[in-house]
Design an enzyme around this catalytic site. Structure first.
Site, mmCIF file in Angstrom:
data_model
loop_
_atom_site.group_PDB
_atom_site.id
_atom_site.type_symbol
_atom_site.label_atom_id
_atom_site.label_comp_id
_atom_site.label_asym_id
_atom_site.label_seq_id
_atom_site.Cartn_x
_atom_site.Cartn_y
_atom_site.Cartn_z
ATOM 1 N N GLU A 82 0.820 -1.204 0.000
ATOM 2 C CA GLU A 82 0.000 0.000 0.000
ATOM 3 C C GLU A 82 0.865 1.271 0.000
ATOM 4 O OE1 GLU A 82 -3.060 0.038 -0.504
ATOM 5 O OE2 GLU A 82 -3.773 2.030 0.084
ATOM 6 N N ASP A 83 1.959 1.255 0.769
ATOM 7 C CA ASP A 83 2.689 2.497 1.028
ATOM 8 C C ASP A 83 4.096 2.587 0.447
ATOM 9 O OD1 ASP A 83 0.501 3.390 2.431
ATOM 10 O OD2 ASP A 83 1.247 2.698 4.369
#
Ligand code: MN
Length: 731
Positions: A82-83
């Protein structure tokens, strides 16, 4: 926090996992840590710490739950996709399919946006998250992630704090409860309360603080009394006292509208022993030491809660009259109570993922399906969950969760919203992209249906593309309804042809009694419905016409009976001479009583016949009258029918009835009245009745001098817009 400190955090985690999992593949765990640390690099959290501290903390919570190696590794990696630039493929290459699946699952859950909704929606969302998780480890890691985020929410913006707290309270804490992770559920609730009602939270904590010395003294006294008794009887027991968690006190204050001082049972005690028989021994001692409160005893050992929770609960009254709860359980039960489903994690690394998965899912499934928490006040939202296999949860563009059977397509979605949406669908989007109608929806998809008022409706192949019975039925209904007009038309024609073959007249359909009796026998509610059924092949014309014929015959018999006893004869004035009486000349008879039959209401000009009634003179019928024809056909009363004819009429008016079959519309009555007025025909009565399908039947009683005037009036009536048929009843 510098890198060294971070590393020591990791080492503490490693230690913790090794403690309960001696077979841990340490290099693999370390590789996961290093991968995550290098991917997150210099990323920092809002509080300034290195981002990697968050996945380490989440992994630590997962370790407290006793999760397996793959799960701990997944917790360390849960934010990399996600990051950071890392992809699921990277994760798979380095740590295998199982870890990749878990990380992918957590990433998908993270992307689900939550907006506060009514309870039903929230419950759907909880179900969706669990269903999406597929592997229960996904949801457990998501809960660990959320718990750490809630613990470190302090530096977030105010809005985000509130939003996350609300989501935690409404979605994650109930899921934690459902999974039996009591300890985490409590912490999630208390942390949420800090942001949802800061004043309420502070009020309780401040008061508890100020009362802490008293409470602690109280708890010590009770604890020592219990411990003393245990030692006296040689029972090996751990006794602890605790203040109940803030949110449970908060809820009690609000639901029972009490101040903190009025909430007595702030304390709870726990006695943990080594085996089940000791649990019941301890119970006996507790009830001997303190006075039990009737009805406040629950044995979750013999009857565990569906989330596997086991304990004996009893509420007793202490020395100063203060009530408190005592929970008695074994160490095993204690571990289950703290970490629920996670404590029973039976995932075997040696087993093929498939086999282990099957067994595991079946078990969790049973747990969740049988969820019927006996403590309804504690968890009112308990609903059956059909997880994994047979349901799919998708979003509307507005964020509502729609629950569909697994395998559902955009067609099912559209009809689940509303049949009008389905019937006017022109295309569908999934996650913003136009997709074919046969696309199978996945959990968490955002589905949008584009509609148009000019849409031509469903096509027949939609029935096979739809997966839900509901959508299939709605589409079938649409087709049946669309064909209805055709069915009615065809059915009507067939019915009328059959009527003719049976020498029945369409006029009989104007007699309400006949129609409603026949329809009732046929179990349909209107003529149109009957026509539709005939047209659709659901009813034979012969059957329909037979019912009508029976009713027509019955009705005519009744009418004959009525005529025989008709007292209206009295208003026929006795004739003074052999001149026509009421316009009628009777061969060979003078001065007899004359009356006109009501069934066919003859007027001058009509070919007529007379019937010698028993004592009421002569009843005059039209020669076309069905009663007359039937009587002749039956050959009865042969001698009583006599020839009669019209004599000179002196301009008198005769009462007769016109029947009219029309489309029901505004202003119809006015138009009829206008036509009759223009023809100078007096209306005696007018009766208009709706018969369904937008049709109306009118019966109009008028006075006319003869059948020429009547015929011209009838032809004018038939020209009125919407009028389908104008006739004289009785033939
Ligand atoms: Mn996270």
């Amino acid at each position: 926090m510098n890198e060294e400190e971070v590393y020591s955090k990791y080492l503490a985690l490693e230690e913790k996992v090794k403690n309960y999992n001696p077979g841990l593949n340490v290099p693999r765990l370390r590789a996961a840590y290093e991968f995550a640390a290098s991917m997150h690099g210099e990323q920092r959290r809002k509080d300034g710490t290195l981002y990697i501290t968050h996945p380490i903390a989440a992994a630590e919570i997962a370790a407290e739950m006793g999760l397996d190696e793959d799960a701990i590794i997944s917790a360390l990696l849960h934010d990399v996709v996600e990051d950071t630039p890392a992809t699921i493929d990277d994760v798979r290459k380095n740590f295998g399919q199982s870890v990749a699946d878990i990380v992918d699952g957590v990433t998908k859950l993270t992307r689900v946006t939550y907006t506060s909704k009514e309870e039903e929606q929230v419950e759907n969302l909880r179900k969706m998250l669990i269903a999406m998780a597929r592997d229960i480890r996904v949801i457990l890691i998501k809960i660990a992630d959320r718990l750490h985020n809630m613990r470190t929410m302090e530096y977030q913006a105010h809005d985000k704090q509130r939003a996350k707290a609300l989501e935690t309270m409404e979605v994650y804490a109930p899921i934690a409860h459902r999974l039996g992770i009591q300890k985490i559920k409590w912490e999630l609730e208390d942390l949420s309360l800090i942001y949802l009602d800061p004043l309420g939270y502070t009020e309780i904590t401040a008061k508890l603080d100020s009362r802490m010395p008293t409470l602690e003294a109280f708890m010590d006294t009770i604890k020592n009394r219990i411990l003393g008794r245990m030692q006296e009887y040689g029972i090996d027991a751990a006794v602890s006292g605790r203040i109940k968690h803030i949110y449970s006190i908060y809820r009690k204050m609000y639901t029972q509208n009490k101040s903190l001082d009025e909430v007595f049972d702030l304390c709870a005690f726990r006695v943990i022993v080594s085996d089940v028989s000791d649990c019941y021994n301890v119970l006996g001692h507790i009830h001997d030491l303190f006075k039990p409160i009737a009805g406040k005893f629950k044995d979750y050992i013999s009857t565990p809660k569906p989330n596997m929770y086991q304990s004996i609960h009893t509420t007793v009254v202490g020395p100063e009259g203060i009530p408190f709860e005592v929970q008695i359980r074994t160490w095993d039960m204690h571990h289950t109570a703290e970490y629920g489903i996670a404590a029973h994690w039976k995932y075997k690394q040696g087993l093929g993922a498939e086999d282990a998965g099957e067994e595991k899912f079946a078990w969790i499934r049973t747990l969740l399906e049988s969820q019927q928490d006996s403590d309804a006040t504690e968890f009112v939202q308990d609903l059956k969950i059909d997880m994994f296999a047979d349901e799919v949860f998708v979003f509307t563009p507005g964020g509502d969760v729609i629950n569909l059977p697994a395998g559902a397509t955009p067609i099912d979605f559209a009809y689940a919203i509303h049949s009008d949406v389905g019937n006017s669908m022109i295309s569908a989007k999934i996650n913003g992209r136009i997709t074919p109608y046969d696309t199978v929806l996945q959990n968490g998809d955002i589905v949008e249906v584009l509609t148009s008022k000019t849409a031509k409706g469903p096509s027949r192949d939609w029935i096979s593309l739809a997966h839900s019975t509901k959508a299939k039925n709605k589409i079938k209904q649409w087709f049946k309804k669309e064909r209805r007009e055709e069915n009615v038309e065809f059915g009507k024609a067939a019915f009328e042809a059959e009527m003719k073959r049976n020498r029945l007249s369409p006029g009989d359909l104007l007699d309400d009694e006949i129609v409603s009796a026949a329809l009732k026998k046929l179990s349909v509610s209107s003529l149109d419905e009957m026509y539709a059924a005939i047209g659709y092949g659901g009813m034979s014309t012969a059957r329909a016409v037979n019912r009508f014929r029976e009713e027509v015959i019955r009705s005519r018999r009744q009418q004959l009976e009525r005529e025989k006893t008709d007292k209206l004869i009295s208003d026929a004035p006795p004739a003074a001479s052999s001149r026509p009486v009421r316009g009628i000349v009777v061969q060979g008879l003078d001065n007899c009583l004359i009356k006109f039959a009501r069934c066919c209401t003859p007027v001058p000009g009509d070919k007529v016949v007379g019937f010698i009634t028993k004592g009421y003179g002569i009843s005059v019928h039209r020669a076309e009258c069905q009663n007359y024809l039937n009587s002749r056909a039956r050959g009865e009363d042969e001698g009583r029918w006599i020839d009669v004819g019209w004599g000179e009429t002196g301009g008198e008016l005769y009462t007769t009835t016109i029947a009219m079959n029309a489309r029901d519309r505004n202003g119809l009555i006015v138009d009829v009245a206008t036509v009759l007025n223009a023809a100078k025909v007096k209306i005696l009565s007018m009766n208009m009745q709706e018969v369904g399908g937008g049709k109306a039947i009118a019966t109009i009683q008028v006075e006319v001098p003869d059948n020429t005037v009547l015929a011209s009036v009838m032809s004018r009536l038939s020209l009125i817009s919407g009028v389908v048929e104008v006739s004289r009843p009785g033939v």
